[in-house]
Design a protein around this motif. Structure first.
Motif, PDB file in Angstrom:
ATOM      1  N   UNK A  97       4.751   2.021   0.522  1.00 15.45           N
ATOM      2  CA  UNK A  97       4.232   1.848   0.025  1.00 15.45           C
ATOM      3  C   UNK A  97       3.675   2.298  -0.688  1.00 15.45           C
ATOM      4  N   UNK A  98       2.760   2.026  -2.312  1.00 19.09           N
ATOM      5  CA  UNK A  98       1.924   2.814  -2.405  1.00 19.09           C
ATOM      6  C   UNK A  98       0.305   2.733  -2.101  1.00 19.09           C
ATOM      7  N   UNK A  99      -0.053   1.657  -1.968  1.00 20.02           N
ATOM      8  CA  UNK A  99      -1.333   0.871  -1.228  1.00 20.02           C
ATOM      9  C   UNK A  99      -1.255  -0.542  -1.098  1.00 20.02           C
ATOM     10  N   UNK A 100      -2.340  -0.768   0.347  1.00 17.41           N
ATOM     11  CA  UNK A 100      -3.320  -1.869   0.201  1.00 17.41           C
ATOM     12  C   UNK A 100      -4.042  -2.314  -0.307  1.00 17.41           C
ATOM     13  N   UNK A 101      -4.697  -3.810  -0.531  1.00 17.45           N
ATOM     14  CA  UNK A 101      -6.232  -4.514  -1.025  1.00 17.45           C
ATOM     15  C   UNK A 101      -6.087  -5.255   0.130  1.00 17.45           C
ATOM     16  N   UNK A 102      -7.138  -5.758   0.589  1.00 21.67           N
ATOM     17  CA  UNK A 102      -7.406  -6.642   1.309  1.00 21.67           C
ATOM     18  C   UNK A 102      -9.045  -6.554   1.417  1.00 21.67           C
ATOM     19  N   UNK A 103      -9.142  -8.209   0.847  1.00 19.44           N
ATOM     20  CA  UNK A 103     -10.912  -7.826   1.484  1.00 19.44           C
ATOM     21  C   UNK A 103     -11.825  -6.953   0.996  1.00 19.44           C
ATOM     22  N   UNK A 104     -11.626  -6.553   0.046  1.00 12.93           N
ATOM     23  CA  UNK A 104     -12.848  -5.894  -0.333  1.00 12.93           C
ATOM     24  C   UNK A 104     -12.586  -4.077   0.122  1.00 12.93           C
ATOM     25  N   UNK A 105     -11.825  -3.958   0.283  1.00 18.81           N
ATOM     26  CA  UNK A 105     -11.177  -2.479   0.957  1.00 18.81           C
ATOM     27  C   UNK A 105      -9.344  -2.272   0.823  1.00 18.81           C
ATOM     28  N   UNK A 106      -8.753  -1.076   0.568  1.00 20.04           N
ATOM     29  CA  UNK A 106      -7.407  -0.241   0.062  1.00 20.04           C
ATOM     30  C   UNK A 106      -7.610   0.849   0.578  1.00 20.04           C
ATOM     31  N   UNK A 124     -10.211  -9.748  -3.553  1.00 24.76           N
ATOM     32  CA  UNK A 124      -9.149  -9.770  -3.131  1.00 24.76           C
ATOM     33  C   UNK A 124      -9.159 -10.530  -1.131  1.00 24.76           C
ATOM     34  N   UNK A 125      -9.947 -11.487  -1.557  1.00 22.48           N
ATOM     35  CA  UNK A 125      -9.764 -12.087   0.098  1.00 22.48           C
ATOM     36  C   UNK A 125      -9.288 -13.410   0.276  1.00 22.48           C
ATOM     37  N   UNK A 126      -8.690 -14.075  -0.832  1.00 20.48           N
ATOM     38  CA  UNK A 126      -7.669 -15.125  -1.212  1.00 20.48           C
ATOM     39  C   UNK A 126      -6.176 -14.124  -0.458  1.00 20.48           C
ATOM     40  N   UNK A 127      -6.136 -13.211  -0.859  1.00 22.28           N
ATOM     41  CA  UNK A 127      -4.377 -12.790  -0.840  1.00 22.28           C
ATOM     42  C   UNK A 127      -4.741 -11.369  -0.163  1.00 22.28           C
ATOM     43  N   UNK A 128      -3.868 -10.876   0.460  1.00 20.66           N
ATOM     44  CA  UNK A 128      -3.612  -9.442   0.550  1.00 20.66           C
ATOM     45  C   UNK A 128      -2.726  -8.594  -0.503  1.00 20.66           C
ATOM     46  N   UNK A 129      -2.662  -7.798  -1.522  1.00 21.29           N
ATOM     47  CA  UNK A 129      -1.981  -7.119  -2.255  1.00 21.29           C
ATOM     48  C   UNK A 129      -0.969  -5.652  -1.081  1.00 21.29           C
TER      49      UNK A 129
END
Length: 243
Positions: A97-106, A124-129
């Protein structure tokens, strides 16, 4: 060049989530970007026909990002975060991966895979990227969310969803029938209940209660037990079996 595809690296991850949580909410799932994504570099944009974050040397039109709905399980614990954090802490997985985003954090390779505040347009509170690394586009190694034997193909998943839907409908019908029966036995003059799939309650006269009331209003039958006993004795003495 064929139409855009999701890279196998992330397709395998999505399949494992579907296998572990067959009934998870998928309304916030996604992979290929909409018009809003198309105007700026994004992992959701195809790398040949759009504005991607990363490119590679092949001519395959690939998308390297997925969104996974936050609602994977009705339990209070945040199961999605637990899985994303496990991937973040596992070097063999996070390198894909390059990055993960979830619930206002990366968390990303560039910040040492530590969770940092994220202030992008979507919290990104409704899903994780998850944004995939192009070096691992064709990596089909399991992510560990579900074992290989647990991963269902599309047809198996559809069959399971259909069976679970039928079970859900049967449960609702059973509930409605039980609710109606309880109303009939309650003694109320009317019974109110709802049939699954209908938007309003049904109300009907309680015929059972009316019948029970009619029986209760009948005069009691008086039995002369002395005369009954004499009749039985006479029949026995006469060699007849009492009926």
């Amino acid at each position: 060049m064929t139409g855009p595809i999701l890279v196998p690296n992330l397709a395998v991850l999505r399949e494992e989530f579907n296998a572990r949580w067959p009934r998870r909410d998928k309304r916030s799932d996604g992979w290929i970007g909409d018009q809003a994504h198309a105007t700026r570099p994004s992992g959701h944009n195809p790398d040949e026909s759009g504005k991607p974050e990363r490119t590679d040397a092949d001519k395959v039109d690939e998308v390297r990002a997925i969104d996974l709905d936050a609602d994977v399980d009705p339990a209070p614990a945040d199961e999605l975060f637990a899985e994303l954090d496990r991937i973040r802490r596992t070097p063999a997985l996070r390198k894909r991966l390059i990055y993960i985003i979830y619930r206002r954090k990366i968390a990303s390779a560039s910040n040492g895979w530590e969770w940092k505040p994220y202030s992008g347009d979507s919290p990104h509170t409704e899903h994780g990227h998850l944004s995939g690394h192009p070096d691992y586009d064709n990596d089909r190694t399991p992510w560990g969310v579900a074992t290989k034997g647990d991963v269902m193909d599309t047809k198996q998943e559809a069959k399971l969803d259909k069976a679970l839907d039928k079970l859900d409908k049967l449960e609702k019908v059973t509930w409605a029938t039980t609710n109606r029966a309880a109303g009939l036995l309650s003694g109320a003059t009317t019974v109110t209940y709802r049939v699954p799939g209908e938007n309003s309650d049904r109300t009907e006269p309680n015929k059972v209660a009316a019948q029970l009331a009619a029986l209760a209003d009948r005069p009691a039958v008086e039995i002369d037990y002395d005369r009954l006993a004499d009749a039985i004795v006479r029949r026995v003495l006469a060699g007849e079996a009492p009926s």
